[in-house]
Motif scaffolding. Structure first.
Motif, short mmCIF file in Angstrom:
data_model
loop_
_atom_site.label_atom_id
_atom_site.label_comp_id
_atom_site.label_asym_id
_atom_site.label_seq_id
_atom_site.Cartn_x
_atom_site.Cartn_y
_atom_site.Cartn_z
N ILE A 188 -5.97 -1.56 -7.24
CA ILE A 188 -6.75 -1.03 -8.37
C ILE A 188 -6.36 0.43 -8.62
CG2 ILE A 188 -8.74 -2.56 -8.06
CD1 ILE A 188 -10.17 -0.11 -6.75
N VAL A 189 -6.73 0.90 -9.79
CA VAL A 189 -6.56 2.30 -10.17
C VAL A 189 -7.92 2.97 -10.07
CG1 VAL A 189 -6.04 3.84 -12.10
CG2 VAL A 189 -4.60 1.84 -11.68
N ASN A 190 -7.93 4.12 -9.40
CA ASN A 190 -9.19 4.83 -9.19
C ASN A 190 -9.61 5.62 -10.42
OD1 ASN A 190 -10.16 4.19 -6.63
ND2 ASN A 190 -8.69 5.54 -5.64
N ALA A 191 -10.14 4.93 -11.40
CA ALA A 191 -10.70 5.59 -12.58
C ALA A 191 -11.88 4.72 -13.01
CB ALA A 191 -9.66 5.66 -13.70
N ARG A 192 -12.85 5.34 -13.60
CA ARG A 192 -14.03 4.58 -14.02
C ARG A 192 -13.64 3.43 -14.94
NH1 ARG A 192 -19.50 5.76 -13.74
NH2 ARG A 192 -19.02 7.78 -12.83
N SER A 193 -12.65 3.71 -15.80
CA SER A 193 -12.17 2.69 -16.73
C SER A 193 -11.23 1.68 -16.06
CB SER A 193 -11.41 3.36 -17.88
OG SER A 193 -10.23 3.98 -17.36
N GLY A 194 -10.69 2.07 -14.88
CA GLY A 194 -9.69 1.23 -14.23
C GLY A 194 -8.31 1.37 -14.83
N GLN A 195 -8.16 2.29 -15.77
CA GLN A 195 -6.89 2.46 -16.48
C GLN A 195 -6.11 3.66 -15.94
OE1 GLN A 195 -6.12 0.50 -19.85
NE2 GLN A 195 -7.12 -0.71 -18.26
N LEU A 196 -4.80 3.48 -15.84
CA LEU A 196 -3.95 4.56 -15.32
C LEU A 196 -4.00 5.80 -16.21
CD1 LEU A 196 -1.98 5.10 -12.94
CD2 LEU A 196 -0.11 4.49 -14.50
N ALA A 197 -4.18 5.60 -17.50
CA ALA A 197 -4.22 6.74 -18.43
C ALA A 197 -5.38 7.69 -18.12
CB ALA A 197 -4.35 6.23 -19.86
N ASP A 198 -6.40 7.18 -17.43
CA ASP A 198 -7.56 8.00 -17.13
C ASP A 198 -7.48 8.62 -15.73
OD1 ASP A 198 -8.68 7.55 -19.62
OD2 ASP A 198 -9.56 5.65 -18.96
N THR A 199 -6.28 8.73 -15.20
CA THR A 199 -6.04 9.43 -13.93
C THR A 199 -5.07 10.58 -14.20
OG1 THR A 199 -4.03 8.23 -13.28
CG2 THR A 199 -6.14 7.19 -12.76
N ASN A 200 -4.81 11.38 -13.17
CA ASN A 200 -3.82 12.46 -13.32
C ASN A 200 -2.46 12.06 -12.74
OD1 ASN A 200 -4.75 12.43 -10.72
ND2 ASN A 200 -5.02 14.64 -10.54
N PHE A 201 -2.16 10.78 -12.75
CA PHE A 201 -0.88 10.26 -12.28
C PHE A 201 0.25 10.84 -13.14
CE2 PHE A 201 2.41 6.86 -12.25
CZ PHE A 201 2.60 6.74 -10.89
N SER A 202 1.37 11.23 -12.48
CA SER A 202 2.48 11.78 -13.26
C SER A 202 3.81 11.34 -12.67
CB SER A 202 2.41 13.30 -13.28
OG SER A 202 2.94 13.83 -12.09
N ALA A 203 4.88 11.52 -13.44
CA ALA A 203 6.21 11.09 -13.02
C ALA A 203 6.69 11.82 -11.77
CB ALA A 203 7.20 11.31 -14.16
N ALA A 204 6.14 13.00 -11.51
CA ALA A 204 6.57 13.79 -10.35
C ALA A 204 5.92 13.29 -9.07
CB ALA A 204 6.23 15.26 -10.58
N ASP A 205 4.94 12.40 -9.18
CA ASP A 205 4.23 11.92 -8.00
C ASP A 205 5.13 11.10 -7.10
OD1 ASP A 205 2.06 13.08 -9.14
OD2 ASP A 205 0.91 11.22 -9.43
N SER A 221 0.81 -1.23 0.00
CA SER A 221 0.00 0.00 0.00
C SER A 221 0.84 1.28 0.00
CB SER A 221 -1.02 0.03 1.16
OG SER A 221 -0.48 0.59 2.31
N LEU A 222 2.11 1.19 -0.27
CA LEU A 222 2.93 2.41 -0.29
C LEU A 222 2.46 3.37 -1.39
CD1 LEU A 222 6.48 1.05 0.54
CD2 LEU A 222 5.21 2.79 1.82
N CYS A 223 2.11 2.85 -2.56
CA CYS A 223 1.63 3.74 -3.63
C CYS A 223 0.28 4.34 -3.26
CB CYS A 223 1.55 2.99 -4.96
SG CYS A 223 0.43 1.58 -4.96
N VAL A 224 -0.54 3.57 -2.55
CA VAL A 224 -1.84 4.07 -2.10
C VAL A 224 -1.64 5.24 -1.14
CG1 VAL A 224 -3.97 3.49 -0.88
CG2 VAL A 224 -2.88 1.79 -2.36
N ARG A 225 -0.75 5.02 -0.16
CA ARG A 225 -0.50 6.06 0.85
C ARG A 225 0.18 7.27 0.24
NH1 ARG A 225 2.73 2.86 5.21
NH2 ARG A 225 2.84 1.14 3.72
N ALA A 226 1.13 7.03 -0.68
CA ALA A 226 1.86 8.14 -1.29
C ALA A 226 0.91 9.01 -2.12
CB ALA A 226 2.99 7.61 -2.16
N SER A 227 0.07 8.36 -2.91
CA SER A 227 -0.84 9.11 -3.77
C SER A 227 -1.88 9.86 -2.94
CB SER A 227 -1.53 8.15 -4.75
OG SER A 227 -2.31 8.89 -5.66
#
Ligand code: FES
Length: 237
Positions: free
Chosen positions: A176-193, A149-155
């Motif tokens: 899981i990825v929190n997007a309706r599609s379940g896809q990372l592309a449909d989130t605002n995830f970025s390399a700076a996160d 859960s480190l990515c969960v807590r970090a995000s």
């Protein structure tokens, strides 16, 4: 004057509020851990850091140090239990180290070596987990998730984005990825996160960076995980 307790007979000083794991790390003693990260509040889920405190099992990443406590950590019994937990993590997912981009940088792999794990021992689950390659810069390989859960807590706590979550219960728990599609592309995830930097295994992978550092020259290739804390006196990321 600081208070003390003992780990395997060695006297360890600690400051008020420090956990056993924090005090051990500051003293240069390595206690295996996977869900602990010094930048985050203790989570206490993987149980790799389990020690015996006055004869009873406890997670050293969550238990506060107390004066006079007698902690056992580097014993055959406790390391055997840690090895069994590590073996369970290996069979629960799909961890094919020789073909993994993170081999040599992976905390799970390094921990298995540290504990002398020679085989998975248990039957493999071989779960069928799809890879998410939808994002332009990152690939998610859920086959390697250890539910730290480190990515969960970090995000959630650092990035303020809630890109990731753990879903399901018990053996069905999964990332899981929190997007309706379940896809990372449909989130605002970025390399700076922060979430892009904390995965201790090989789930969150930067695209176009594969094998930038050759096998044999990576973090745990150069120094076994158990020696790193002793060299730095700090807890591992
Ligand atoms: Fe303590 Fe995971 S590191 S429970």
């Amino acid at each position: 004057m600081s208070q003390t307790f003992t780990i395997d007979g060695r006297v360890i000083p600690f400051a008020e509020g420090q956990t056993i794991l924090q005090a051990a790390s500051a003293a240069g003693i390595f206690i295996p851990h996977l869900c602990h990260h010094p930048d985050f509040k203790p989570h206490g889920s993987c149980k790799l850091c389990t020690v015996k405190v006055n004869g009873r099992h406890a997670a050293s990443c969550t238990m506060r140090a107390m004066a006079g406590m007698a902690v056992e950590s580097d014993t055959g019994e406790i390391n055997g239990e840690r090895r069994a937990l590590t073996q369970m993590l290996f069979v629960e997912g799909n961890h094919f180290c020789p073909s993994c981009e993170v081999s040599g940088n992976c905390q799970l792999q390094a921990t298995a070596y540290h504990l002398g794990m020679m085989s998975p021992h248990y039957d493999h689950f071989f779960p069928n987990r799809a890879v998410d390659a939808s994002h332009p810069d990152f690939l998610l390989d859920f086959n390697r998730c250890i539910l730290c859960s480190l990515c969960v807590r970090a995000s959630r706590d650092v990035d303020g984005k809630n890109v990731f979550a753990l879903s399901g219960r018990g053996i069905n728990t999964h990332l899981i990825v929190n997007a309706r599609s379940g896809q990372l592309a449909d989130t605002n995830f970025s390399a700076a996160d922060k979430a892009a930097q904390v995965c201790p295994v090989g789930v969150i992978l930067r695209k176009r960076r594969g094998f930038a550092v050759p096998i044999g020259e990576r973090t745990y290739d150069r120094k076994p995980i158990g020696e790193m804390v002793e060299a730095t006196g700090e807890s591992l990321p």
